[in-house]
Motif scaffolding. Structure first.
Motif, short mmCIF file in Angstrom:
data_model
loop_
_atom_site.label_atom_id
_atom_site.label_comp_id
_atom_site.label_asym_id
_atom_site.label_seq_id
_atom_site.Cartn_x
_atom_site.Cartn_y
_atom_site.Cartn_z
N THR A 123 0.84 -1.20 0.00
CA THR A 123 0.00 0.00 0.00
C THR A 123 0.88 1.25 0.00
OG1 THR A 123 -0.08 0.11 2.42
CG2 THR A 123 -1.77 -1.23 1.32
N PHE A 124 0.24 2.39 -0.29
CA PHE A 124 0.96 3.66 -0.26
C PHE A 124 1.48 3.94 1.15
CE2 PHE A 124 0.88 8.25 0.64
CZ PHE A 124 1.83 8.67 -0.26
N GLY A 125 0.67 3.61 2.17
CA GLY A 125 1.06 3.82 3.55
C GLY A 125 2.29 3.00 3.92
N PHE A 126 2.37 1.76 3.41
CA PHE A 126 3.53 0.93 3.71
C PHE A 126 4.77 1.47 3.02
CE2 PHE A 126 6.32 -2.70 2.74
CZ PHE A 126 6.55 -3.15 4.03
N ARG A 127 4.64 1.92 1.77
CA ARG A 127 5.79 2.50 1.06
C ARG A 127 6.26 3.78 1.76
NH1 ARG A 127 2.58 0.90 -3.44
NH2 ARG A 127 1.87 3.05 -3.80
N LEU A 128 5.29 4.54 2.29
CA LEU A 128 5.65 5.74 3.04
C LEU A 128 6.39 5.37 4.32
CD1 LEU A 128 5.16 8.79 2.59
CD2 LEU A 128 3.17 8.61 4.09
N HIS A 129 5.96 4.30 4.96
CA HIS A 129 6.61 3.81 6.17
C HIS A 129 8.06 3.44 5.88
CE1 HIS A 129 7.53 1.39 9.69
NE2 HIS A 129 7.66 0.32 8.94
N ILE A 130 8.29 2.74 4.78
CA ILE A 130 9.65 2.36 4.40
C ILE A 130 10.49 3.59 4.11
CG2 ILE A 130 11.05 1.18 2.66
CD1 ILE A 130 9.65 -0.71 4.58
N ALA A 131 9.91 4.56 3.39
CA ALA A 131 10.64 5.78 3.04
C ALA A 131 11.04 6.56 4.29
CB ALA A 131 9.79 6.66 2.12
N LEU A 134 13.93 4.71 6.11
CA LEU A 134 15.23 4.91 5.47
C LEU A 134 15.73 6.34 5.68
CD1 LEU A 134 14.58 2.93 2.16
CD2 LEU A 134 16.01 2.22 4.10
N LEU A 135 14.80 7.29 5.67
CA LEU A 135 15.18 8.68 5.92
C LEU A 135 15.68 8.86 7.35
CD1 LEU A 135 15.28 11.49 4.64
CD2 LEU A 135 12.93 11.85 5.39
N ALA A 136 15.05 8.17 8.29
CA ALA A 136 15.50 8.24 9.69
C ALA A 136 16.92 7.69 9.83
CB ALA A 136 14.54 7.45 10.58
N TYR A 137 17.20 6.59 9.12
CA TYR A 137 18.55 6.03 9.16
C TYR A 137 19.56 6.97 8.49
CZ TYR A 137 17.37 1.54 11.19
OH TYR A 137 16.99 0.55 12.06
N SER A 138 19.11 7.74 7.51
CA SER A 138 19.99 8.71 6.86
C SER A 138 20.40 9.80 7.84
CB SER A 138 19.30 9.33 5.65
OG SER A 138 18.92 8.33 4.73
N PHE A 139 19.42 10.31 8.59
CA PHE A 139 19.76 11.30 9.62
C PHE A 139 20.64 10.69 10.69
CE2 PHE A 139 15.95 13.70 8.06
CZ PHE A 139 16.61 14.91 7.84
N MET A 140 20.41 9.41 10.99
CA MET A 140 21.23 8.74 11.98
C MET A 140 22.68 8.65 11.49
SD MET A 140 21.09 4.84 13.41
CE MET A 140 21.96 4.31 11.93
N LEU A 141 22.88 8.32 10.20
CA LEU A 141 24.23 8.27 9.64
C LEU A 141 24.92 9.62 9.77
CD1 LEU A 141 26.52 6.98 7.98
CD2 LEU A 141 25.25 7.61 5.90
N VAL A 193 11.48 12.17 12.19
CA VAL A 193 11.23 11.22 11.10
C VAL A 193 11.00 9.82 11.66
CG1 VAL A 193 12.16 10.20 8.99
CG2 VAL A 193 12.58 12.60 9.49
N LEU A 194 11.69 9.47 12.74
CA LEU A 194 11.47 8.18 13.39
C LEU A 194 10.05 8.12 13.96
CD1 LEU A 194 13.15 5.64 13.83
CD2 LEU A 194 13.83 6.54 16.06
N SER A 195 9.55 9.24 14.47
CA SER A 195 8.16 9.30 14.94
C SER A 195 7.19 9.02 13.80
CB SER A 195 7.86 10.69 15.54
OG SER A 195 8.74 10.99 16.60
N LEU A 196 7.45 9.62 12.63
CA LEU A 196 6.60 9.37 11.46
C LEU A 196 6.72 7.92 10.99
CD1 LEU A 196 7.36 12.66 9.47
CD2 LEU A 196 5.26 12.09 10.72
#
Length: 272
Positions: A123-131, A134-141, A193-196
């Motif tokens: 679903t769109f919601g699941f793809r948004l969850h994945i995005a 990954l964005l949260a991990y980018s900020f973590m890096l 972003v992790l909250s989202l």
């Protein structure tokens, strides 16, 4: 030759070229990245995006999330964020190091092939969850690199070595308070972003399993990491946590977040 291989090579060379050039400018205080770096990185980001989306969205309404794809996506988002950041402010040392990491990280899907099955009918919601994840991990890096740089600067200042160092990475850094402000801004972005990620994950879980949360190790560790990051931000705001205490809590949150997804995917995709 496969177009994706060519684009991998182009993006990797451009990342390493500009990252290496930025690192090589750590000679004098105030040295700047060359003006040509931004258009070169823009071209690398476009090439990276092309191969990344073709790997992850391998078919209509189908998504493939593997360890290799995730590392590549983390590098892509980090580079993209810092590219826009470089348009408005100086992100010298952080920018150069992230570009070098991305120059190698882009090859992760080829270096760590996986037999994981794509998720069909996502679903769109699941793809948004994945995005968001990954964005949260980018900020973590970015926060990890910034924390390491800050730790280097702090240790050099305590030993008074930085005062006698007119050249090198320490000489090119801003003062410690500015470095700390940048670190906590990145941590705040990671926490938001992790909250989202958690919220969209709850929506996706409710859609697929008729439950708000799936209490597996990934969910539990992600929530623990989110909680520790939140405590760190509150401690910084209300109690003025700094230096050793703040960094100790930071590394605990990072460890929990890494174990929650990347360590798990590494075991599934690479070790098995």
């Amino acid at each position: 030759m496969d177009l994706n291989i060519i684009l991998y090579g182009v993006a990797s060379i451009f990342y390493l070229l500009v990252g290496g050039k930025i690192v090589s400018t750590f000679k004098k205080r105030g040295d700047q990245a060359p003006m040509w770096s931004l258009p070169v990185i823009a071209a690398a980001v476009v090439a990276h995006f092309w191969v990344l989306q073709s790997n992850i969205f391998c078919a209509p309404e189908t998504i493939l999330v593997t360890f290799g794809n995730s590392v590549s996506a983390m590098c892509f988002f980090s580079t993209l964020i810092l590219f826009f950041g470089a348009l408005y402010s100086r992100v010298h040392a952080l920018y150069g190091i992230i570009l070098i990491v991305a120059g190698f990280g882009i090859w992760s899907p080829l270096l760590f092939p996986s037999e994981a099955q794509p998720i069909v009918g996502s679903t769109f919601g699941f793809r948004l969850h994945i995005a968001f994840g990954l964005l949260a991990y980018s900020f973590m890096l970015m926060s990890v690199v910034q924390a390491v740089l800050m730790g280097i600067l702090d240790s050099r200042l305590k030993s008074h070595a930085a005062l006698d160092e007119p050249e090198g990475i320490v000489a090119s850094m801003p003062n410690l308070m500015t470095m700390e402000k940048i670190l906590f801004r990145v941590i705040l972005a990671c926490w938001v972003v992790l909250s989202l990620t958690i919220l969209t994950g709850m929506v996706s879980t409710a859609h697929y399993f008729d439950a708000i949360l799936a209490f597996d190790h990934k969910t539990v560790l992600t929530i623990l990491s989110w909680t520790v990051f939140g405590i760190l931000l509150l401690g910084r705001k209300l109690l003025g946590w700094r230096s050793k205490k703040a960094l100790t809590i930071f590394w605990i949150a990072v460890a929990l977040q890494v174990i929650a997804f990347f360590a798990y995917r590494f075991v599934l995709d690479v070790l098995q």
